[in-house]
Scaffold this motif. Structure first.
Motif, mmCIF file in Angstrom:
data_model
loop_
_atom_site.group_PDB
_atom_site.id
_atom_site.type_symbol
_atom_site.label_atom_id
_atom_site.label_comp_id
_atom_site.label_asym_id
_atom_site.label_seq_id
_atom_site.Cartn_x
_atom_site.Cartn_y
_atom_site.Cartn_z
ATOM 1 N N ARG A 147 0.624 -1.166 0.048
ATOM 2 C CA ARG A 147 -0.021 0.055 0.012
ATOM 3 C C ARG A 147 0.821 1.048 0.026
ATOM 4 O O ARG A 147 0.459 2.296 -0.536
ATOM 5 C CB ARG A 147 -0.811 0.072 1.242
ATOM 6 C CG ARG A 147 -1.982 -0.910 0.974
ATOM 7 C CD ARG A 147 -3.091 -1.218 2.297
ATOM 8 N NE ARG A 147 -3.742 -2.327 2.339
ATOM 9 C CZ ARG A 147 -3.788 -3.021 3.346
ATOM 10 N NH1 ARG A 147 -3.296 -2.643 4.545
ATOM 11 N NH2 ARG A 147 -4.741 -3.915 3.296
ATOM 12 N N HIS A 150 1.777 2.571 -3.275
ATOM 13 C CA HIS A 150 0.576 3.033 -4.017
ATOM 14 C C HIS A 150 0.508 4.659 -3.776
ATOM 15 O O HIS A 150 -0.254 5.237 -4.700
ATOM 16 C CB HIS A 150 -0.831 2.305 -3.691
ATOM 17 C CG HIS A 150 -0.816 0.870 -4.141
ATOM 18 N ND1 HIS A 150 -1.687 0.175 -3.510
ATOM 19 C CD2 HIS A 150 0.032 0.170 -5.131
ATOM 20 C CE1 HIS A 150 -1.261 -1.114 -4.076
ATOM 21 N NE2 HIS A 150 -0.405 -1.072 -5.021
ATOM 22 N N LYS A 191 -5.968 4.869 0.570
ATOM 23 C CA LYS A 191 -4.746 3.713 -0.062
ATOM 24 C C LYS A 191 -4.031 2.905 1.107
ATOM 25 O O LYS A 191 -3.915 1.972 0.761
ATOM 26 C CB LYS A 191 -3.747 4.728 -0.577
ATOM 27 C CG LYS A 191 -4.397 5.419 -1.828
ATOM 28 C CD LYS A 191 -3.452 6.412 -2.489
ATOM 29 C CE LYS A 191 -3.997 6.996 -3.853
ATOM 30 N NZ LYS A 191 -2.670 7.783 -4.399
#
Length: 216
Positions: A147, A150, A191
């Motif tokens: 994550r 991202h 996110k």
């Protein structure tokens, strides 16, 4: 003897498990086949432990896991043991890190092969312990690392300044942002899979993820 509410949408599995747990000295005070019935059973019987399948009606996705997070927020003294056939990671931070890493468990169904071991796990969470399958922990760590990757470069900058303890205003000043810091932080929370929960601080959790797995 722990008093348990057992929630699973598969009636045959639920009834077999309830019967087996009773033979191990666990008092199953109620069963539930969906999330609304789970809430009702917990309110009515005030159990020591709620054993909840991750995938529950009405949504059939991770409704049971979301319900477990909600129940822990509503009832701080309720122990919660979640069962899953899969290594779900969504919302796990809220369940396992929700400001009270005790009286909670997360086990994969294929690891619960012996009812006496499962009964022991129920007793452990009822006694305030933390019981989590090692594969689930590994999945959480891997998910957190992925994550972080991202995030956009600007979001990483904002998160790094959050890790330094800067306020939103100070972050905006440092990055020469007149507005938009709050929007960047909202995106970071999304996110990093940090839903709102009353028992933990999303800003602190985001910083912890950054410090544990900083972007390369």
């Amino acid at each position: 003897m722990p008093r348990v509410v057992l929630a699973d949408d598969h009636a045959f599995f639920r009834e077999m498990l309830a019967r087996s747990l009773c033979e191990e000295g666990i008092d199953v005070v109620a069963e539930a086949g969906d999330v609304p019935s789970l809430y009702e059973a917990v309110a009515r019987h005030n159990p020591d432990v709620a054993v909840i399948d991750v995938r529950m009606p009405p949504g059939g996705t991770i409704d049971g896991l979301v319900a477990a997070v909600e129940l822990r927020a509503r009832r701080p003294h309720l122990a919660t043991l979640v069962l899953s056939a899969h290594k779900e990671t969504a919302h796990l931070s809220a369940l396992l890190d929700g400001g009270r890493a005790r009286s909670v468990g997360y086990l994969l169904k294929d690891r619960v092969s012996k009812v006496e071991e499962f009964a022991a796990a129920i007793r452990d969470v009822a006694a305030g312990k933390y019981v989590v399958d090692r594969d689930v922990v590994s999945a959480m760590v891997a998910a957190r690392r992925s994550r972080i990757t991202h995030l956009t470069p600007r979001e990483v900058e904002v998160l790094a300044l959050m890790a330094e303890g800067l306020s939103n205003a100070a972050i905006g000043e440092r990055l020469h942002l007149q507005r938009g810091v709050e929007a960047h932080i909202r995106n970071i929370f999304i996110k990093l899979d940090l839903p709102e929960a009353p028992n933990y601080n999303r800003r602190v959790q985001a910083v912890l993820q950054y410090l544990q797995s900083p972007p390369r």
